[in-house]
Every structure is written in C-alpha cells, then in structure tokens.
Design a protein around this motif. Sequence first.
Motif, PDB file in Angstrom:
ATOM      1  N   ASP A 164      -2.951   3.593  -6.898  1.00 44.81           N
ATOM      2  CA  ASP A 164      -3.681   2.441  -6.359  1.00 44.81           C
ATOM      3  C   ASP A 164      -2.776   1.521  -5.552  1.00 44.81           C
ATOM      4  OD1 ASP A 164      -6.009   3.277  -7.741  1.00 44.81           O
ATOM      5  OD2 ASP A 164      -5.230   2.385  -9.575  1.00 44.81           O
ATOM      6  N   PRO A 216      -5.196   9.615  -4.133  1.00 45.23           N
ATOM      7  CA  PRO A 216      -4.937   8.658  -5.224  1.00 45.23           C
ATOM      8  C   PRO A 216      -4.316   9.304  -6.462  1.00 45.23           C
ATOM      9  CG  PRO A 216      -7.138   8.338  -4.323  1.00 45.23           C
ATOM     10  CD  PRO A 216      -6.597   9.597  -3.715  1.00 45.23           C
ATOM     11  N   LYS A 257       0.837  -1.199   0.000  1.00 41.83           N
ATOM     12  CA  LYS A 257       0.000   0.000   0.000  1.00 41.83           C
ATOM     13  C   LYS A 257       0.874   1.251   0.000  1.00 41.83           C
ATOM     14  CE  LYS A 257      -4.278   1.543   2.231  1.00 41.83           C
ATOM     15  NZ  LYS A 257      -5.227   1.275   3.322  1.00 41.83           N
TER      16      LYS A 257
END
Length: 261
Positions: A215, A210, A112
């Motif tokens: 992503d 974002p 992430k």
Amino acid sequence: MHNNNKHLLLSLACAATLLPSLSQAEPVLRIGTEGAYPPFNYVASNGQLEGFDVEIGQAMCAKMQRQCEFVAQDWDGIIPALLAGKYDLILASMFITEQRKEQVDFTDPYYKAAMSFVIPKGEIRDDFSPAALAGKVIGAQSATTQAEFLLANYPDVEVRLYPTQDEANLDMANGRLDMMVGDLLPMLMWTQQTQDGGCCELAGDLITDPKFVGDGVGIAVRKEDSQLREQLNQALAAVIADGSYQRINDKYFPINILTLK
C-alpha cells in the motif's frame, strides 16, 4: 473545606511546574534505518546517516517535539531488531505488505511504491515475461519485495541476491548480471545521476502489483505502540501540510514521490 481547596491548588501548582521537566525528560525516540540505500538512507563521508528518510524523520520529530536519534541496521534484521527493542520505529523505505503487517503495524504511507526492471543501456527488450527471461541472471537485494517478486514469478531465471542494493548495483554495472529489479526511485536516481549507473536504464512497465509493493511505503512500529503510530501519522500530515515534505522531496527527486508524478 478551605484547607482542602488550598491543598488542591498547591497540588495543581506543583503539577504545572513539573510538566515542562517531564516533557524534557521524555526518552529519545530511536529510529532504525538501513544506511545503505541512497538516496533514501546512507552513511555520508562524515559518518552521519543522511538521505530522504532521515530528513523526513527529522522533520517529523520536530513536529512531535521529540529528540530523535537514528540507528543503522542491516536490512535483513531490521524488523527483528525493532521487535527486540533496539529502536522504536523503522523509517527505511519499507513497503507496507500483508506479510509484514503480521509482525508490525504501519503508519500512513509517506511515499508511493513501485518497482522496475533495470537493463544494460541500449539493449532492446520489450518482453519481460517469465518465458522471455528464462535462463537470465537477475539481481535483487535479499529479504525485499523485489526478491519475493522474482522468486514467485520467474522460476526459470537465476535470481542472485545481495545484502545491499549497492552491491547489486555494482555487479550490474560490472556486467555480472543480465538485469535486476529494484525500487523505482533509487533505480531512477542511480541510472540518471551516478557514474556507474550510466551503464543501465529502466525498462518495461512499472511493477505495481499490491502483493509485492503493498500500500505504499510506511513507517513500522511494534503492534503495541498504537499511540506512537498515531503521533507519527499526525506529524507526517503536518509535515506534508506545511510544505516541509515538498521541500525535502525536491532536494532529492525530480518527481513528487507521494504521487509518482
């Protein structure tokens, strides 16, 4: 009829004996990485490329039963070198962004993404708005989403860009920057686990827009290499499922970087 069957069986037998040798002759999979982005990828004292990205890549290659070799490439030329055929994929902590997806395709995310401000330790600062930071000198690595974030949102600061994150860190440690913006995990490790990083600390809310962090972090391949991308996705899922990913994660990070928890 009998003869045809005999020839068919002979052909099948020959094909079967060829299969192992064809598999062994599969070309080496070349992996591009930066080699200047610890703890994800860096050149160790023995001259070898090491780090989280490298170990994840090695584990995935084992799942794919492919021989792999890593190739070091400066960050600002890393996508052009992939498109030119210098290597087959990029495994270098690259954020999956819309801009990059115009040039390359990405696998599923393998961790992430978030970014953070880094400030001198002990400095009290809660406001990171463009107005509050006007006139400040803020560093970032060039050709990165951190640089894009600063240039897009902070028109009244001096954005100082560096070829590598290490060079930005050095100027931050030596007081030549008021602050910098970097990827969360390397900045966390630098400030908490290195001597020169002891100068500084993370501050402000995590930057998770974002538009800039995309992503997550993925492996880049050329657009025509959809089969390779699918193989990489399967290998990544297998590495996560069998616990290999977590073991490598725990070697480098105090949190699970798939979830940032």
